[in-house]
Design a protein around this motif. Structure first.
Motif, PDB file in Angstrom:
ATOM      1  N   ARG A 150     -12.841  14.345  18.639  1.00  0.00           N
ATOM      2  CA  ARG A 150     -12.801  12.913  18.877  1.00  0.00           C
ATOM      3  C   ARG A 150     -12.955  12.140  17.564  1.00  0.00           C
ATOM      4  NH1 ARG A 150     -18.060  11.606  22.583  1.00  0.00           N
ATOM      5  NH2 ARG A 150     -17.969   9.530  21.636  1.00  0.00           N
ATOM      6  N   ARG A 178     -29.726  31.700  22.419  1.00  0.00           N
ATOM      7  CA  ARG A 178     -28.710  30.790  22.958  1.00  0.00           C
ATOM      8  C   ARG A 178     -27.945  30.073  21.874  1.00  0.00           C
ATOM      9  NH1 ARG A 178     -30.917  28.109  28.289  1.00  0.00           N
ATOM     10  NH2 ARG A 178     -32.047  29.878  29.134  1.00  0.00           N
ATOM     11  N   HIS A 181     -24.286  29.526  22.504  1.00  0.00           N
ATOM     12  CA  HIS A 181     -24.044  28.668  23.661  1.00  0.00           C
ATOM     13  C   HIS A 181     -24.299  27.196  23.328  1.00  0.00           C
ATOM     14  CE1 HIS A 181     -25.276  27.077  27.817  1.00  0.00           C
ATOM     15  NE2 HIS A 181     -23.967  27.195  27.840  1.00  0.00           N
ATOM     16  N   LEU A 182     -25.397  26.939  22.655  1.00  0.00           N
ATOM     17  CA  LEU A 182     -25.713  25.559  22.272  1.00  0.00           C
ATOM     18  C   LEU A 182     -24.631  25.005  21.347  1.00  0.00           C
ATOM     19  CD1 LEU A 182     -29.553  25.929  21.604  1.00  0.00           C
ATOM     20  CD2 LEU A 182     -28.441  24.862  23.582  1.00  0.00           C
ATOM     21  N   LEU A 185     -21.618  24.171  23.366  1.00  0.00           N
ATOM     22  CA  LEU A 185     -21.799  22.942  24.147  1.00  0.00           C
ATOM     23  C   LEU A 185     -21.475  21.722  23.280  1.00  0.00           C
ATOM     24  CD1 LEU A 185     -25.087  23.650  26.162  1.00  0.00           C
ATOM     25  CD2 LEU A 185     -22.749  23.476  27.072  1.00  0.00           C
ATOM     26  N   ILE A 186     -21.963  21.730  22.062  1.00  0.00           N
ATOM     27  CA  ILE A 186     -21.721  20.595  21.177  1.00  0.00           C
ATOM     28  C   ILE A 186     -20.256  20.492  20.790  1.00  0.00           C
ATOM     29  CG2 ILE A 186     -22.129  19.764  18.830  1.00  0.00           C
ATOM     30  CD1 ILE A 186     -25.005  20.319  19.153  1.00  0.00           C
ATOM     31  N   ASP A 188     -17.579  21.775  22.255  1.00  0.00           N
ATOM     32  CA  ASP A 188     -16.782  21.389  23.428  1.00  0.00           C
ATOM     33  C   ASP A 188     -16.837  19.888  23.624  1.00  0.00           C
ATOM     34  OD1 ASP A 188     -16.282  24.010  23.924  1.00  0.00           O
ATOM     35  OD2 ASP A 188     -17.419  24.120  25.795  1.00  0.00           O
ATOM     36  N   GLY A 189     -18.041  19.363  23.532  1.00  0.00           N
ATOM     37  CA  GLY A 189     -18.233  17.936  23.773  1.00  0.00           C
ATOM     38  C   GLY A 189     -17.480  17.094  22.768  1.00  0.00           C
ATOM     39  N   LEU A 190     -17.481  17.523  21.521  1.00  0.00           N
ATOM     40  CA  LEU A 190     -16.814  16.746  20.479  1.00  0.00           C
ATOM     41  C   LEU A 190     -15.295  16.804  20.626  1.00  0.00           C
ATOM     42  CD1 LEU A 190     -18.932  17.521  17.280  1.00  0.00           C
ATOM     43  CD2 LEU A 190     -19.064  15.555  18.817  1.00  0.00           C
ATOM     44  N   HIS A 192     -13.637  16.349  23.365  1.00  0.00           N
ATOM     45  CA  HIS A 192     -13.151  15.346  24.315  1.00  0.00           C
ATOM     46  C   HIS A 192     -13.149  13.968  23.681  1.00  0.00           C
ATOM     47  CE1 HIS A 192     -14.306  18.628  27.064  1.00  0.00           C
ATOM     48  NE2 HIS A 192     -13.315  18.170  27.804  1.00  0.00           N
TER      49      HIS A 192
ATOM     50  N   ARG B 150     -21.984  18.854  33.205  1.00  0.00           N
ATOM     51  CA  ARG B 150     -21.312  20.133  33.461  1.00  0.00           C
ATOM     52  C   ARG B 150     -22.331  21.163  33.952  1.00  0.00           C
ATOM     53  NH1 ARG B 150     -19.149  22.148  27.578  1.00  0.00           N
ATOM     54  NH2 ARG B 150     -19.349  24.243  28.447  1.00  0.00           N
ATOM     55  N   ASP B 152     -22.777  24.444  33.580  1.00  0.00           N
ATOM     56  CA  ASP B 152     -23.279  25.609  32.831  1.00  0.00           C
ATOM     57  C   ASP B 152     -24.314  25.230  31.763  1.00  0.00           C
ATOM     58  OD1 ASP B 152     -21.431  24.269  31.302  1.00  0.00           O
ATOM     59  OD2 ASP B 152     -20.634  26.077  30.347  1.00  0.00           O
ATOM     60  N   VAL B 153     -25.190  24.297  32.120  1.00  0.00           N
ATOM     61  CA  VAL B 153     -26.273  23.870  31.230  1.00  0.00           C
ATOM     62  C   VAL B 153     -27.557  23.990  32.031  1.00  0.00           C
ATOM     63  CG1 VAL B 153     -27.213  21.933  29.923  1.00  0.00           C
ATOM     64  CG2 VAL B 153     -24.737  22.180  30.164  1.00  0.00           C
ATOM     65  N   ASP B 154     -28.586  24.584  31.451  1.00  0.00           N
ATOM     66  CA  ASP B 154     -29.849  24.613  32.194  1.00  0.00           C
ATOM     67  C   ASP B 154     -30.908  23.789  31.468  1.00  0.00           C
ATOM     68  OD1 ASP B 154     -30.869  26.089  30.133  1.00  0.00           O
ATOM     69  OD2 ASP B 154     -30.930  27.988  31.239  1.00  0.00           O
ATOM     70  N   LEU B 156     -33.479  24.547  29.725  1.00  0.00           N
ATOM     71  CA  LEU B 156     -33.832  24.937  28.369  1.00  0.00           C
ATOM     72  C   LEU B 156     -32.753  24.511  27.370  1.00  0.00           C
ATOM     73  CD1 LEU B 156     -35.923  26.261  26.585  1.00  0.00           C
ATOM     74  CD2 LEU B 156     -34.833  28.469  27.009  1.00  0.00           C
ATOM     75  N   ASP B 157     -31.490  24.627  27.775  1.00  0.00           N
ATOM     76  CA  ASP B 157     -30.400  24.137  26.910  1.00  0.00           C
ATOM     77  C   ASP B 157     -30.610  22.662  26.595  1.00  0.00           C
ATOM     78  OD1 ASP B 157     -29.025  26.581  27.001  1.00  0.00           O
ATOM     79  OD2 ASP B 157     -27.940  26.001  28.822  1.00  0.00           O
ATOM     80  N   LEU B 161     -31.302  20.982  22.935  1.00  0.00           N
ATOM     81  CA  LEU B 161     -30.391  20.021  22.309  1.00  0.00           C
ATOM     82  C   LEU B 161     -31.107  18.710  22.001  1.00  0.00           C
ATOM     83  CD1 LEU B 161     -27.110  20.577  24.365  1.00  0.00           C
ATOM     84  CD2 LEU B 161     -27.548  21.227  21.982  1.00  0.00           C
ATOM     85  N   GLY B 189     -20.584  14.689  25.648  1.00  0.00           N
ATOM     86  CA  GLY B 189     -19.997  16.032  25.672  1.00  0.00           C
ATOM     87  C   GLY B 189     -20.432  16.812  26.900  1.00  0.00           C
ATOM     88  N   LEU B 190     -21.696  16.670  27.275  1.00  0.00           N
ATOM     89  CA  LEU B 190     -22.207  17.413  28.428  1.00  0.00           C
ATOM     90  C   LEU B 190     -21.638  16.870  29.742  1.00  0.00           C
ATOM     91  CD1 LEU B 190     -25.969  17.981  27.517  1.00  0.00           C
ATOM     92  CD2 LEU B 190     -24.033  19.540  27.238  1.00  0.00           C
ATOM     93  N   HIS B 192     -18.520  16.215  30.331  1.00  0.00           N
ATOM     94  CA  HIS B 192     -17.215  16.802  30.641  1.00  0.00           C
ATOM     95  C   HIS B 192     -17.373  18.227  31.154  1.00  0.00           C
ATOM     96  CE1 HIS B 192     -16.057  13.540  27.882  1.00  0.00           C
ATOM     97  NE2 HIS B 192     -14.943  13.512  28.596  1.00  0.00           N
ATOM     98  N   PRO B 193     -16.435  18.641  32.001  1.00  0.00           N
ATOM     99  CA  PRO B 193     -16.488  20.023  32.492  1.00  0.00           C
ATOM    100  C   PRO B 193     -16.243  20.998  31.346  1.00  0.00           C
ATOM    101  CG  PRO B 193     -14.423  18.980  33.135  1.00  0.00           C
ATOM    102  CD  PRO B 193     -15.277  17.912  32.526  1.00  0.00           C
ATOM    103  N   ALA B 194     -16.716  22.217  31.485  1.00  0.00           N
ATOM    104  CA  ALA B 194     -16.457  23.230  30.478  1.00  0.00           C
ATOM    105  C   ALA B 194     -14.953  23.444  30.363  1.00  0.00           C
ATOM    106  CB  ALA B 194     -17.141  24.531  30.876  1.00  0.00           C
ATOM    107  N   PRO B 195     -14.464  23.610  29.144  1.00  0.00           N
ATOM    108  CA  PRO B 195     -13.025  23.821  28.974  1.00  0.00           C
ATOM    109  C   PRO B 195     -12.612  25.153  29.586  1.00  0.00           C
ATOM    110  CG  PRO B 195     -14.191  24.174  26.906  1.00  0.00           C
ATOM    111  CD  PRO B 195     -15.191  23.655  27.889  1.00  0.00           C
TER     112      PRO B 195
END
Lengths: 197, 197
Positions: A150, A178, A181-182, A185-186, A188-190, A192, B150, B152-154, B156-157, B161, B189-190, B192-195
């Motif tokens: 973005r 993680r 994964h973290l 997440l970041i 992926d978010g950027l 969009h 989305r 797939d985030v719990d 702790l994630d 963050l 970013g969170l 949006h759905p996971a790509p």
DNA sequence: ACCTGAACACCGTTCAAGT
DNA sequence: ACCTGAACACCGTTCAAGT
């Protein structure tokens, strides 16, 4: 005229060069083991030099840590330039960020020193950290032009986010597990576009 | 039978209670001024107690910092419960995270202690930090069920963050100025759905 | 020039002595 | 019971003295 420029200081003595190298080598190992708050006495002991020698070469603790970080900044700047030449935009950025975060794990506790150089223009690291960030910013711009990131993100935003995740992943094993994964997440978010409204 | 249960220790003396409260009050102010690495001697001096008194109440530096954090954890857990009852899912989560991050700024350097409690089950903070995170996780789950985050985030994630951004924003003024923007980048970013891919 | 190590002013932590 | 402050073993940093 003697052939030696009187303005330029003469070359350091051989023992001084050797000591400086030993100290840096030992400091790197000790920081990797114990983190950035390791004892300078300990480093001097293991390098087999007196405390005064350590201070002759590195006038403050911060200066020693900075010497460790500079190598890394210069390496990352060069790596960015190489990726810019060789790889497609999104791939180049992703690979560079991976290199950035994976290296950070070996520099436990140095993230704080790294961030401090941003605003401290008197720091000898200010320039080399800035050069590294500029190189990363070019990779970011390319990825943005390709529509992979973005547009309302700049190099400092990216540096901050990636630095933040690197730091937190170094804090405790459960989060370290993680890291990827973290990071995903970041990123992926950027990818969009900014939400409208 | 005397009316006092012999198992339960008797109530602390009045001077002990007063000293404990003074130490905590001073410690809170000093940490806010100087960060978590503030001198314990300094705290004792300003609280007008001997070093031994400080150590009688808080057997280690970490224990004193933990006492400061516990209040905050308990407050945030309660706040989450209230928001869960009163507000729509996405709004409740956003408001809670805002409270979390804005409070963290006043606890300079305590983020490290906070993260350490996650894996350290022997820490007296382990439970209250866990309760706070559980309360936040419930807000997250509600927001996910409403499709605002989305899946797939719990908890702790999210904690990692948000903790990471809070930390980095405390490092240097240039980044502090972007706190809200960095926070928005992550939360956008969170959303949006996971790509897929 | 450069090195050494003792010295200084701190620190966190402990503990004998007081009330 | 609880408090005090000196004592201990460290620390980062400085500096007189050596080669």
């Amino acid at each position: 005229m003697t052939g030696t420029d009187p303005v330029r200081p003469r070359a350091p003595r051989a023992d001084a060069l050797r000591n400086r190298a030993r100290i840096l080598e030992v400091a790197r190992a000790v920081v990797e083991e114990q983190g950035a708050q390791a004892s300078l006495r300990d480093i001097a002991r293991r390098a087999e030099v007196g405390m005064g020698t350590l201070y002759r070469h590195f006038a403050t603790r911060e200066e020693l840590l900075e010497a460790l970080l500079r190598r890394r900044f210069d390496h990352l700047a060069g790596h960015a330039a190489a990726l810019e030449a060789d790889r497609p935009p999104a791939e180049a950025l992703a690979e560079w960020l991976r290199a950035f975060t994976s290296g950070t794990a070996a520099y436990r506790g140095l993230a704080t020193s790294m961030m401090a150089t941003i605003d401290d223009e008197s720091s000898p690291l200010h320039a080399s950290c800035g050069a590294m960030r500029a190189a990363g910013a070019r990779l970011l711009r390319r990825a943005q032009d390709a529509g992979a990131v973005r547009p309302d993100v700049d190099g400092l935003d990216l540096f901050a986010l990636v630095g933040a995740v690197s730091w937190i992943a170094d804090q405790t094993p459960t989060i370290a597990a993680r890291r990827d994964h973290l990071f995903a997440l970041i990123m992926d978010g950027l990818a969009h576009p900014a939400p409208t409204g």
